[in-house]
Scaffold this motif. Structure first.
Motif, PDB file in Angstrom:
ATOM      1  N   UNK A   1      -9.362  -2.878 -13.326  1.00 10.00           N
ATOM      2  CA  UNK A   1      -8.475  -3.832 -13.752  1.00 10.00           C
ATOM      3  C   UNK A   1      -7.778  -4.653 -12.819  1.00 10.00           C
ATOM      4  N   UNK A   2      -7.842  -6.125 -12.822  1.00 10.16           N
ATOM      5  CA  UNK A   2      -7.046  -6.833 -11.848  1.00 10.16           C
ATOM      6  C   UNK A   2      -5.633  -6.661 -11.861  1.00 10.16           C
ATOM      7  N   UNK A   3      -5.183  -6.299 -13.016  1.00  6.35           N
ATOM      8  CA  UNK A   3      -3.567  -5.822 -12.702  1.00  6.35           C
ATOM      9  C   UNK A   3      -3.279  -4.796 -11.838  1.00  6.35           C
ATOM     10  N   UNK A   4      -4.159  -3.633 -11.685  1.00  9.53           N
ATOM     11  CA  UNK A   4      -3.932  -2.549 -10.981  1.00  9.53           C
ATOM     12  C   UNK A   4      -4.494  -2.972  -9.441  1.00  9.53           C
ATOM     13  N   UNK A   5      -3.503  -3.041  -8.395  1.00  9.78           N
ATOM     14  CA  UNK A   5      -3.955  -3.362  -7.046  1.00  9.78           C
ATOM     15  C   UNK A   5      -3.676  -2.452  -6.085  1.00  9.78           C
ATOM     16  N   UNK A   6      -4.620  -1.480  -5.723  1.00 10.91           N
ATOM     17  CA  UNK A   6      -4.594  -0.225  -4.827  1.00 10.91           C
ATOM     18  C   UNK A   6      -4.622  -0.639  -3.360  1.00 10.91           C
ATOM     19  N   UNK A   7      -4.232   0.263  -2.514  1.00 19.56           N
ATOM     20  CA  UNK A   7      -4.594   0.271  -1.122  1.00 19.56           C
ATOM     21  C   UNK A   7      -3.948   1.981  -0.660  1.00 19.56           C
ATOM     22  N   UNK A   8      -4.605   2.341   0.381  1.00 18.76           N
ATOM     23  CA  UNK A   8      -3.950   3.383   1.046  1.00 18.76           C
ATOM     24  C   UNK A   8      -3.696   3.409   2.218  1.00 18.76           C
ATOM     25  N   UNK A   9      -2.702   4.061   2.742  1.00 20.47           N
ATOM     26  CA  UNK A   9      -1.984   3.901   4.013  1.00 20.47           C
ATOM     27  C   UNK A   9      -1.021   5.075   4.380  1.00 20.47           C
ATOM     28  N   UNK A  10      -0.650   5.304   5.483  1.00 21.76           N
ATOM     29  CA  UNK A  10       0.388   6.281   5.722  1.00 21.76           C
ATOM     30  C   UNK A  10       1.704   5.831   5.377  1.00 21.76           C
ATOM     31  N   UNK A  11       1.899   4.556   5.397  1.00 19.17           N
ATOM     32  CA  UNK A  11       3.386   4.173   5.017  1.00 19.17           C
ATOM     33  C   UNK A  11       3.325   2.936   4.589  1.00 19.17           C
ATOM     34  N   UNK A  12       4.364   2.363   3.784  1.00 13.68           N
ATOM     35  CA  UNK A  12       4.652   1.077   3.323  1.00 13.68           C
ATOM     36  C   UNK A  12       6.162   0.845   3.189  1.00 13.68           C
ATOM     37  N   UNK A  13       6.451  -0.625   3.282  1.00  9.17           N
ATOM     38  CA  UNK A  13       7.914  -0.752   3.261  1.00  9.17           C
ATOM     39  C   UNK A  13       7.822  -2.020   2.044  1.00  9.17           C
ATOM     40  N   UNK A  14       8.544  -1.671   0.998  1.00 13.20           N
ATOM     41  CA  UNK A  14       8.746  -2.614  -0.235  1.00 13.20           C
ATOM     42  C   UNK A  14      10.058  -3.177  -0.310  1.00 13.20           C
ATOM     43  N   UNK A  15      10.367  -4.276  -0.239  1.00 13.08           N
ATOM     44  CA  UNK A  15      11.730  -5.087  -0.411  1.00 13.08           C
ATOM     45  C   UNK A  15      11.636  -5.969  -1.421  1.00 13.08           C
ATOM     46  N   UNK A  16      12.660  -5.587  -2.395  1.00 15.69           N
ATOM     47  CA  UNK A  16      12.860  -6.502  -3.743  1.00 15.69           C
ATOM     48  C   UNK A  16      13.812  -7.544  -3.738  1.00 15.69           C
ATOM     49  N   UNK A  17      13.517  -8.628  -4.679  1.00 17.21           N
ATOM     50  CA  UNK A  17      14.267  -9.838  -4.467  1.00 17.21           C
ATOM     51  C   UNK A  17      15.620  -9.532  -5.194  1.00 17.21           C
ATOM     52  N   UNK A  18      15.915  -8.736  -5.800  1.00 13.57           N
ATOM     53  CA  UNK A  18      16.931  -8.036  -6.380  1.00 13.57           C
ATOM     54  C   UNK A  18      17.109  -6.512  -6.843  1.00 13.57           C
ATOM     55  N   UNK A  19      18.089  -5.979  -6.938  1.00 14.95           N
ATOM     56  CA  UNK A  19      18.131  -4.347  -6.968  1.00 14.95           C
ATOM     57  C   UNK A  19      17.489  -3.993  -8.174  1.00 14.95           C
ATOM     58  N   UNK A  20      16.356  -3.111  -7.807  1.00 16.84           N
ATOM     59  CA  UNK A  20      15.650  -2.685  -9.014  1.00 16.84           C
ATOM     60  C   UNK A  20      15.395  -0.983  -8.836  1.00 16.84           C
ATOM     61  N   UNK A  21      15.374  -0.485  -9.969  1.00 17.16           N
ATOM     62  CA  UNK A  21      15.383   1.192 -10.237  1.00 17.16           C
ATOM     63  C   UNK A  21      14.367   1.859  -9.223  1.00 17.16           C
ATOM     64  N   UNK A  22      14.650   2.985  -8.689  1.00 19.86           N
ATOM     65  CA  UNK A  22      13.838   3.782  -7.896  1.00 19.86           C
ATOM     66  C   UNK A  22      13.957   5.199  -8.373  1.00 19.86           C
TER      67      UNK A  22
END
Length: 301
Positions: free
Chosen positions: A251-272
């Motif tokens: 499904x094109x809405x599901x975008x996967x990748x595999x890595x040992x780490x990742x950093x995600x920054x959000x434009x405004x506060x989002x729940x975690x």
């Protein structure tokens, strides 16, 4: 043998399981000590107390949240950990093949007789940054999420059990998308998730290749591409069909990748959320496999 027992007393089934475990230990003359978690002391202090007492292994009667609380302490002690799943979701225990309380108790019996195997499980690190720039260092073992996935956790009713999670998930289907930067790349997403188990939300394999013992993490960005309720339902229907069919990556809405780490920054506060525990709203999360390994007792087959 000295055996430490950590009990989350939230559910009545925990007390029944504890009685059966203690009966087993007394029958084989194993010395044990039981400690209980509370709303304010969720397990780390209790785990440290058992280590100081001299326990040779720890049995956890609880769910994913209790395991998340005790894992960093027990990983640092190199003690084997057994899980009797008495929580609500029990995602981690299902991932290692312990699906029921009975299976967990049977595993305890095998362990005291020297017949169980063990696996090294990475305790993932999660560093969250809030809108004021304050950082919070946490850990997880099965799943973390920022955005809509965490909206689902925040909206669930704990006292409803699994139905409470379903309630939260339905409400999160129409959660707002966020503009995020994932390791420098900008994207509009419903949620970004990091998983160490293939089935974090029930029997459907959302992360088909994920394993709790993997060194790397399976990441997923869900890109719905619409705010229209009707269009959203169509997108979710497509995602559901792909997941049930065993090919969510199709499904094109599901975008996967595999890595040992990742950093995600959000434009405004989002729940975690981490392992089903809602932490609050943050503007960034850094996820990695970390350096801690938890020695988990698993079924022999």
């Amino acid at each position: 043998m000295r055996l430490g027992i950590i009990v989350n007393p939230l559910h009545a089934r925990t007390h029944r399981a504890h009685h059966r475990l203690v009966t087993l230990l007394e029958a084989v003359h194993v010395r044990y000590r039981t400690v209980s978690t509370t709303a304010t002391r969720t397990g780390a202090r209790q785990a440290a107390d058992l280590v100081e007492w001299g326990t040779e292994a720890v049995v956890l009667l609880g769910g994913d949240g209790t395991l998340r609380a005790v894992a960093p302490v027990l990983a640092g002690s190199d003690l084997p950990v057994l899980i009797v799943p008495t929580g609500t979701g029990n995602v981690f225990s299902r991932a290692i093949g312990v699906h029921t309380v009975r299976a967990g108790l049977r595993l305890c019996e095998e362990f005291v007789h020297g017949a169980a195997r063990r696996a090294a499980v990475p305790v993932c690190a999660a560093d969250c940054t809030d809108a004021e720039g304050a950082r919070r260092h946490e850990h997880f073992l099965s799943l973390s999420g920022i955005g809509g996935d965490a909206h689902a956790v925040a909206g669930h009713r704990r006292e409803w059990g699994l139905l409470g999670y379903a309630r939260g998930a339905i409400g999160a289907l129409f959660a707002p998308e966020h503009t995020v930067r994932i390791d420098g790349e900008s994207l509009r997403v419903w949620a970004v998730m990091a998983a160490k188990t293939s089935r974090p939300a029930g029997p459907i394999p959302v992360f088909p290749g994920a394993e709790v013992t993997d060194e790397d993490i399976d990441f997923l960005a869900v890109v719905l591409g619409t705010d229209s309720p009707v269009a959203r339902l169509r997108v979710w229907a497509g995602i559901g069909t792909a997941c049930i069919g065993g090919c969510p990556e199709a499904d094109p809405a599901m975008r996967y990748w595999i890595a040992p780490a990742a950093t995600v920054t959000v434009d405004e506060p989002a729940p975690v959320h981490l392992d089903g525990d809602h932490l609050g709203a943050f503007t960034a999360i850094e996820v990695s496999t970390g350096e801690l390994l938890l020695d988990v007792v698993t079924p022999a087959n």
